[in-house]
Write an enzyme that holds these catalytic residues in place. Structure first.
Site, PDB file in Angstrom:
ATOM      1  N   ASP A  23      33.231  40.780  35.921  1.00 46.40           N
ATOM      2  CA  ASP A  23      33.191  40.130  37.235  1.00 46.40           C
ATOM      3  C   ASP A  23      33.445  38.632  37.068  1.00 46.40           C
ATOM      4  O   ASP A  23      33.280  38.084  35.975  1.00 46.40           O
ATOM      5  CB  ASP A  23      31.823  40.339  37.904  1.00 46.40           C
ATOM      6  CG  ASP A  23      31.803  39.749  39.304  1.00 46.40           C
ATOM      7  OD1 ASP A  23      32.709  40.065  40.103  1.00 46.40           O
ATOM      8  OD2 ASP A  23      30.919  38.926  39.606  1.00 46.40           O
ATOM      9  N   SER A  24      33.824  37.996  38.159  1.00 47.81           N
ATOM     10  CA  SER A  24      34.026  36.548  38.122  1.00 47.81           C
ATOM     11  C   SER A  24      32.715  35.817  37.842  1.00 47.81           C
ATOM     12  O   SER A  24      32.727  34.675  37.405  1.00 47.81           O
ATOM     13  CB  SER A  24      34.604  36.080  39.457  1.00 47.81           C
ATOM     14  OG  SER A  24      33.757  36.486  40.520  1.00 47.81           O
ATOM     15  N   TYR A  55      36.421  33.203  42.120  1.00 47.96           N
ATOM     16  CA  TYR A  55      37.839  33.567  42.083  1.00 47.96           C
ATOM     17  C   TYR A  55      38.405  33.680  43.512  1.00 47.96           C
ATOM     18  O   TYR A  55      39.616  33.672  43.697  1.00 47.96           O
ATOM     19  CB  TYR A  55      38.017  34.939  41.416  1.00 47.96           C
ATOM     20  CG  TYR A  55      37.919  34.976  39.900  1.00 47.96           C
ATOM     21  CD1 TYR A  55      37.444  33.900  39.154  1.00 47.96           C
ATOM     22  CD2 TYR A  55      38.316  36.125  39.207  1.00 47.96           C
ATOM     23  CE1 TYR A  55      37.357  33.972  37.772  1.00 47.96           C
ATOM     24  CE2 TYR A  55      38.239  36.198  37.818  1.00 47.96           C
ATOM     25  CZ  TYR A  55      37.749  35.120  37.108  1.00 47.96           C
ATOM     26  OH  TYR A  55      37.670  35.197  35.743  1.00 47.96           O
ATOM     27  N   GLY A  56      37.493  33.838  44.465  1.00 50.31           N
ATOM     28  CA  GLY A  56      37.883  34.216  45.823  1.00 50.31           C
ATOM     29  C   GLY A  56      38.821  33.277  46.552  1.00 50.31           C
ATOM     30  O   GLY A  56      39.456  33.668  47.516  1.00 50.31           O
ATOM     31  N   CYS A  86      34.774  43.003  40.162  1.00 48.41           N
ATOM     32  CA  CYS A  86      35.141  41.930  41.083  1.00 48.41           C
ATOM     33  C   CYS A  86      36.256  42.418  42.020  1.00 48.41           C
ATOM     34  O   CYS A  86      37.324  42.833  41.568  1.00 48.41           O
ATOM     35  CB  CYS A  86      35.623  40.743  40.252  1.00 48.41           C
ATOM     36  SG  CYS A  86      36.191  39.359  41.221  1.00 48.41           S
ATOM     37  N   ASN A  87      35.991  42.375  43.319  1.00 48.17           N
ATOM     38  CA  ASN A  87      37.020  42.795  44.284  1.00 48.17           C
ATOM     39  C   ASN A  87      38.258  41.919  44.201  1.00 48.17           C
ATOM     40  O   ASN A  87      39.376  42.394  44.375  1.00 48.17           O
ATOM     41  CB  ASN A  87      36.469  42.719  45.706  1.00 48.17           C
ATOM     42  CG  ASN A  87      35.741  43.968  46.109  1.00 48.17           C
ATOM     43  OD1 ASN A  87      36.293  44.835  46.748  1.00 48.17           O
ATOM     44  ND2 ASN A  87      34.480  44.070  45.709  1.00 48.17           N
ATOM     45  N   THR A  88      38.059  40.640  43.941  1.00 46.36           N
ATOM     46  CA  THR A  88      39.199  39.717  43.905  1.00 46.36           C
ATOM     47  C   THR A  88      40.104  40.056  42.715  1.00 46.36           C
ATOM     48  O   THR A  88      41.323  40.146  42.866  1.00 46.36           O
ATOM     49  CB  THR A  88      38.701  38.261  43.858  1.00 46.36           C
ATOM     50  OG1 THR A  88      37.774  38.053  44.928  1.00 46.36           O
ATOM     51  CG2 THR A  88      39.836  37.287  43.990  1.00 46.36           C
ATOM     52  N   GLU A 165      24.056  33.642  46.544  1.00 41.98           N
ATOM     53  CA  GLU A 165      23.699  33.004  45.276  1.00 41.98           C
ATOM     54  C   GLU A 165      22.582  31.969  45.456  1.00 41.98           C
ATOM     55  O   GLU A 165      21.848  31.672  44.519  1.00 41.98           O
ATOM     56  CB  GLU A 165      24.944  32.393  44.624  1.00 41.98           C
ATOM     57  CG  GLU A 165      25.921  33.493  44.254  1.00 41.98           C
ATOM     58  CD  GLU A 165      26.995  33.091  43.274  1.00 41.98           C
ATOM     59  OE1 GLU A 165      27.114  31.900  42.962  1.00 41.98           O
ATOM     60  OE2 GLU A 165      27.733  33.996  42.837  1.00 41.98           O
ATOM     61  N   CYS A 197      33.433  42.937  48.647  1.00 44.11           N
ATOM     62  CA  CYS A 197      33.056  41.828  47.752  1.00 44.11           C
ATOM     63  C   CYS A 197      31.751  42.204  47.073  1.00 44.11           C
ATOM     64  O   CYS A 197      30.873  42.805  47.706  1.00 44.11           O
ATOM     65  CB  CYS A 197      32.894  40.544  48.572  1.00 44.11           C
ATOM     66  SG  CYS A 197      32.308  39.139  47.592  1.00 44.11           S
ATOM     67  N   THR A 198      31.649  41.837  45.809  1.00 42.89           N
ATOM     68  CA  THR A 198      30.456  42.195  45.023  1.00 42.89           C
ATOM     69  C   THR A 198      29.142  41.753  45.663  1.00 42.89           C
ATOM     70  O   THR A 198      28.112  42.393  45.471  1.00 42.89           O
ATOM     71  CB  THR A 198      30.520  41.503  43.641  1.00 42.89           C
ATOM     72  OG1 THR A 198      30.900  40.130  43.825  1.00 42.89           O
ATOM     73  CG2 THR A 198      31.479  42.195  42.726  1.00 42.89           C
ATOM     74  N   HIS A 199      29.178  40.647  46.392  1.00 46.19           N
ATOM     75  CA  HIS A 199      27.935  40.073  46.905  1.00 46.19           C
ATOM     76  C   HIS A 199      27.454  40.711  48.213  1.00 46.19           C
ATOM     77  O   HIS A 199      26.295  40.568  48.574  1.00 46.19           O
ATOM     78  CB  HIS A 199      28.122  38.570  47.155  1.00 46.19           C
ATOM     79  CG  HIS A 199      28.250  37.750  45.915  1.00 46.19           C
ATOM     80  ND1 HIS A 199      29.209  38.003  44.956  1.00 46.19           N
ATOM     81  CD2 HIS A 199      27.542  36.676  45.484  1.00 46.19           C
ATOM     82  CE1 HIS A 199      29.081  37.107  43.987  1.00 46.19           C
ATOM     83  NE2 HIS A 199      28.086  36.292  44.279  1.00 46.19           N
TER      84      HIS A 199
END
Ligand code: DGL
Length: 289
Positions: A23-24, A55-56, A86-88, A165, A197-199
């Site tokens: 992941d980023s 990265y987004g 990471c989706n990006t 975050e 998105c991961t978050h």
């Protein structure tokens, strides 16, 4: 042609090897959390590129270069399968990695797109993600490949990542932000929304509030890991290990990552280690897709 999770991924490495998760930054721990429940016998090597996150908002070229450096790292470590959490990176880089590598790799996009197509009754699906993921148009393409009649509406929600975050995923301020980001999508009368998105799984409650209770949220983390388990089982590559090991690597300060990981995993991690990724110069294969 980008690959689907079911397109006959060839895992050549022995089943005892760990699964890599990239992941980023820290967000890919949403995938690790699901792996601990769904794939408890698997050893995991996690890499978060914390020195270069997010990265987004970055270009395709940059995300591809960073992702290639991460893949090189996992090849050195030795993993049987690499999950691009990471989706990006899954959206911008994975489709270009193609035949360059002999390592089996999977991104999170297919799982979310496939489930959304199954769930949507009115054939109107929303997607939220980082600016780069949304600009790539990958979810829309995947969904249309599965059912060309479906209408897809996308929106980037860049503030969600720093809010998570900061530990404010359920803070009152997020309700206003979610309302604002999701207002347009709400007017599109979608019945299904992909959390691209991961978050975002950590903001489910707020996103549900912003988009309305009747809309089904697609949390690709859980689905993705379930599909990975099925895939490993189908090709007899599930580990039988009794003492799985977990290694966490980051490209920046390790303590900060370990602290933040509590938000994502709900428990303490073994200490992460800092690594330096080696430069990967070959980014010239953009026209492969
Ligand atoms: N991991 C990224 C994603 O899922 C979010 C954070 C970033 O922008 O790097 O797209």
């Amino acid at each position: 042609m980008s690959r689907s999770i079911w397109s006959g991924l060839d895992i050549k490495a022995p089943k005892e090897l760990p699964i890599g998760v990239f992941d980023s930054g820290v967000g890919g721990l949403t995938i690790v959390k699901e792996m601990l429940n769904i794939l408890p016998k698997e050893s995991i090597i996690y890499l978060g590129d914390t020195a270069r996150v997010p990265y987004g908002g970055k270009s395709c070229e940059t995300v591809l270069r960073f992702t290639k450096e991460a893949v090189d790292f996992f090849i050195t470590k030795g993993v049987k399968l690499l999950l691009i959490a990471c989706n990006t990176s899954s959206s911008l880089a994975l489709p270009y990695l193609g035949e360059d590598y002999d390592l089996a790799m999977l991104g999170v996009v297919d799982a979310g797109a496939e489930e959304a197509v199954k769930v949507s009754r009115v054939k109107r699906i929303g997607v939220i993600g980082t600016k780069a993921t949304i600009a790539s148009g990958i979810y829309e393409r995947k969904i249309k490949e599965l059912d060309s009649k479906i209408e897809v509406f996308s929106s980037s929600c860049p503030l969600f990542v720093p809010l998570v975050e900061e530990g404010w995923a359920e803070d009152a301020i997020c309700y206003r932000i979610a309302e604002r980001y999701l207002k347009e999508l709400k007017n599109k009368k979608i019945d299904t929304l992909i959390l691209g998105c991961t978050h975002y799984p950590l903001m489910k409650k707020i996103i549900q509030y912003g988009i309305g209770e009747s809309v089904a949220l697609i949390d690709s983390a859980k689905l993705f890991v379930k599909q990975v388990r099925r895939l490993l089982s189908n090709c007899d590559k599930l580990s039988a290990g009794v003492n799985p090991s977990y290694e966490f690597y980051v490209t920046d300060e390790a303590n900060q990552f370990s602290q933040m990981s509590r938000l994502f995993l709900g428990s303490n991690l073994a200490q992460a280690q800092r690594v330096e990724l080696k430069e990967h110069k070959n980014v010239s294969n953009f026209n492969k897709v």
